[in-house]
Design a protein around this motif. Structure first.
Motif, short mmCIF file in Angstrom:
data_model
loop_
_atom_site.label_atom_id
_atom_site.label_comp_id
_atom_site.label_asym_id
_atom_site.label_seq_id
_atom_site.Cartn_x
_atom_site.Cartn_y
_atom_site.Cartn_z
N ALA A 352 27.83 47.08 -111.48
CA ALA A 352 26.87 46.23 -112.23
C ALA A 352 26.94 46.48 -113.73
CB ALA A 352 25.45 46.44 -111.70
N LEU A 353 28.15 46.60 -114.24
CA LEU A 353 28.35 46.81 -115.67
C LEU A 353 28.28 45.46 -116.39
CD1 LEU A 353 31.43 49.19 -115.44
CD2 LEU A 353 29.04 49.84 -115.68
N PRO A 354 27.89 45.45 -117.65
CA PRO A 354 27.89 44.20 -118.42
C PRO A 354 29.32 43.67 -118.58
CG PRO A 354 27.39 46.09 -119.84
CD PRO A 354 27.37 46.59 -118.44
N GLU A 355 29.61 42.56 -117.95
CA GLU A 355 31.00 42.07 -117.87
C GLU A 355 31.55 41.60 -119.21
OE1 GLU A 355 31.91 39.54 -114.56
OE2 GLU A 355 30.36 40.46 -113.31
N ASP A 356 30.69 41.36 -120.18
CA ASP A 356 31.18 40.96 -121.49
C ASP A 356 31.57 42.17 -122.34
OD1 ASP A 356 28.59 41.91 -121.76
OD2 ASP A 356 28.08 40.54 -123.40
N GLN A 357 31.46 43.38 -121.76
CA GLN A 357 31.78 44.59 -122.52
C GLN A 357 33.05 45.29 -122.03
OE1 GLN A 357 28.56 47.34 -123.42
NE2 GLN A 357 27.05 45.68 -123.32
N TYR A 358 33.82 44.66 -121.15
CA TYR A 358 35.08 45.28 -120.74
C TYR A 358 36.09 44.23 -120.27
CZ TYR A 358 33.59 44.73 -115.82
OH TYR A 358 33.19 44.23 -114.62
N HIS A 359 37.35 44.58 -120.43
CA HIS A 359 38.47 43.78 -119.95
C HIS A 359 39.63 44.73 -119.70
CE1 HIS A 359 41.31 40.45 -119.51
NE2 HIS A 359 42.13 41.11 -120.32
N ILE A 360 40.04 44.86 -118.45
CA ILE A 360 41.09 45.83 -118.07
C ILE A 360 42.32 45.11 -117.54
CG2 ILE A 360 41.69 47.78 -116.59
CD1 ILE A 360 39.62 48.47 -118.68
N GLU A 361 43.45 45.36 -118.17
CA GLU A 361 44.74 44.84 -117.70
C GLU A 361 45.69 45.95 -117.29
OE1 GLU A 361 46.70 42.09 -120.25
OE2 GLU A 361 44.97 40.75 -120.45
N SER A 362 45.57 47.11 -117.93
CA SER A 362 46.47 48.22 -117.67
C SER A 362 45.69 49.43 -117.18
CB SER A 362 47.23 48.60 -118.95
OG SER A 362 47.79 49.90 -118.84
N PRO A 363 46.13 50.08 -116.07
CA PRO A 363 45.40 51.25 -115.56
C PRO A 363 45.64 52.51 -116.37
CG PRO A 363 47.37 50.87 -114.26
CD PRO A 363 47.28 49.72 -115.22
N SER A 364 46.70 52.52 -117.18
CA SER A 364 47.05 53.72 -117.93
C SER A 364 46.47 53.71 -119.35
CB SER A 364 48.57 53.88 -118.03
OG SER A 364 49.13 52.86 -118.84
N GLY A 365 46.19 52.52 -119.86
CA GLY A 365 45.72 52.40 -121.24
C GLY A 365 46.83 52.29 -122.26
N LEU A 366 48.07 52.20 -121.79
CA LEU A 366 49.22 52.10 -122.70
C LEU A 366 49.38 50.65 -123.15
CD1 LEU A 366 51.44 53.94 -123.92
CD2 LEU A 366 52.92 53.25 -122.04
N THR A 367 48.33 50.11 -123.74
CA THR A 367 48.31 48.72 -124.17
C THR A 367 47.15 48.52 -125.13
OG1 THR A 367 48.10 46.42 -123.42
CG2 THR A 367 46.84 48.06 -122.23
N ARG A 368 47.23 47.44 -125.90
CA ARG A 368 46.11 47.07 -126.77
C ARG A 368 45.27 45.95 -126.15
NH1 ARG A 368 46.83 49.88 -131.25
NH2 ARG A 368 48.95 50.56 -131.72
N GLU A 369 45.67 45.50 -124.97
CA GLU A 369 44.96 44.40 -124.32
C GLU A 369 43.68 44.88 -123.63
OE1 GLU A 369 45.96 41.31 -124.96
OE2 GLU A 369 47.50 42.31 -126.16
#
Length: 473
Positions: A352-369
């Protein structure tokens, strides 16, 4: 009456001492930011002290603004993994055979079937080979067929940085992988003026070494090692040049490989040969037939130990391997990283996190997306802290200040040594740190610090570390 007044005064003094005053923290934060040249408009910070009814917010600087989190993303990945693979879960790697065994000869292929184990290393290969030997096979009149069909064939997901490098942190991913899909190259000096001694470990026919490094006097290390393309060769060619000083004992160089399946197969052949088992065929890729029988099996480390490999050393390869394993819940064969990322985002939604506060594309974080607010990261950390079923395992996976992992040299010999356990993050113009700081009275500070800007990363790290030292004190 006088006793009551004194008692009240003492209690007031105790409570004042026990509490972390937000105003004092704010003042120290601003002072440290100025000292280290960090502009607060470039940070996202959120931290609390205590728990339950005594939970207090002590830091909130741009806490709900989305920022690039870098490798603290692995906290989110770990949370999703523990939600789907409970502590103690293990992955399996199998050796299967097709054909009959007569007089120690297997007339048929053996199949090395990958089960998505990120921790399958030399010790596991030895275990697998030793178990296979109990079938009393000394010769295999067939091929070694590597089956990594559990995952898709995309070795480098599009969520990674676009430029490929041959360093271990950018290793490819496959359901059948070995030694973190990286080769260990060891270089020792010879006599001054002569070539250095270069070794590959483990030795196998997949790696071809071209050694041209020279030995010089002194203690210099000017070694150059590069993986080169060679279309005439199935494996990878590694050129080692430059020079090594006679005063060095040994220099280790780690290079990733390009074909996890063949790399695993060639190493299996090498390990079998060392135990006297001959393979007459070649190394191929394929799918294990249903009629093949299991001849040996190796289990991975427990999932919590694999998470420690990921978090302690910020291992991107492990993060992607675990995410593809998550993907098998969506697609039992040929799972992609995207399939796993769907489960990570579903897990975040379940919190139940605020969905406008996150966007995940990479599980490692080796990205700026990837984008995430410090508040959302704090919420994930609080979830992990409050869920006793996974709390001990997650906590033990984090680097310890001044002791190990990516925090081994940070906060060392300070009041925060051993009192901070946190995941680090870094890519160009991004520095992050998220985890827990313990206090002597038993309370815990849960914090998430993210910086997106151009200040030198060393100064930003010092800013974060000094603030944590202040909180611990």
């Amino acid at each position: 009456m006088r006793f009551l007044v004194l008692t009240t005064a003492i209690l007031w003094m105790f409570n004042a001492h026990a509490n972390i005053e937000p105003k004092a923290v704010e003042s120290e934060l601003e002072s440290l930011a100025k000292k280290h040249g960090v502009q607060l408009k470039d940070v996202g910070m959120y931290a609390t002290s205590g728990e339950g009814e005594s939970l207090r917010t002590i830091i909130d600087v741009n806490g709900k603004i989305r920022m690039t989190p870098a490798s603290i993303t692995k906290v989110v990945t770990a949370s999703a993994v523990l939600a789907n693979f409970p502590p103690g879960h293990k992955f399996k790697t199998q050796l299967l055979g097709s054909g009959d065994i007569k007089n120690g000869v297997l007339k048929g292929n053996i199949y090395l079937k990958g089960g998505g184990d990120p921790s399958f290393v030399s010790e596991n290969m030895w275990f697998l080979v030793n178990a296979f030997l109990r079938n009393q096979v000394k010769k295999i009149e067939g091929d070694i067929v590597v089956d990594d069909s559990l995952f898709d064939k995309m070795r480098y997901d599009v969520s990674r940085q676009k430029e490929r490098v041959d360093r271990a942190y950018d290793a490819p991913v496959g359901a059948m992988s070995f030694n973190w899909n990286s080769a260990n190259i060891f270089v020792r000096p010879g006599k001054v003026g002569e070539e250095a001694k270069v070794f590959s470990d483990p030795e196998n026919d997949y790696i071809r070494l071209v050694a041209k490094a020279k030995t010089t006097s002194g203690n210099e290390n000017k070694l150059l090692a590069d993986r080169k393309e060679d279309s005439k060769f199935d494996g990878d060619v590694i050129h080692v040049g430059g020079s090594i000083g006679r005063g060095n004992k040994e220099i280790a160089i780690f290079k990733n490989i390009t074909q996890p399946d063949l790399w695993s197969g060639y190493n299996l052949k090498s390990f079998l040969a060392q135990r006297g088992v001959q393979v007459t065929g070649s190394i191929k890729t394929g799918v294990t037939p249903e009629s093949a029988e299991v001849m040996a099996e190796s289990e991975s480390k427990a999932i919590e130990q694999i998470l420690a490999d990921m978090n302690k050393f910020s291992n991107n390869y492990v993060a992607e391997m675990l995410t593809k394993n998550l993907g098998t819940f969506k697609k039992p064969k040929g799972a992609s990283l995207a399939d796993g990322v769907v489960l990570i985002n579903e897990h975040l939604k379940s919190l139940a996190l605020p969905e406008d506060q996150y966007h995940i594309e990479s599980p490692s974080g080796l990205t700026r997306e990837n984008k995430m607010s410090s508040y959302v990261m704090w919420r994930v950390l609080q979830h992990l802290r409050n869920d006793f079923r996974v709390q001990p395992e997650f906590l033990s996976s984090l680097p310890i200040a001044g002791i190990d992992g990516t925090l081994k040299k940070r906060m060392k010999d300070s009041e925060a040594e051993r009192w901070v356990r946190a995941k680090t993050g870094y890519i160009n113009n991004v520095v992050s740190l998220a985890g827990y700081a313990g206090l002597a009275d038993g309370r815990v500070v849960t914090f998430s610090f993210v910086y997106n800007g151009s200040t030198d990363e060393t100064k930003v790290r010092q800013f974060f570390d000094k603030l944590l030292i202040f909180l611990v004190k």
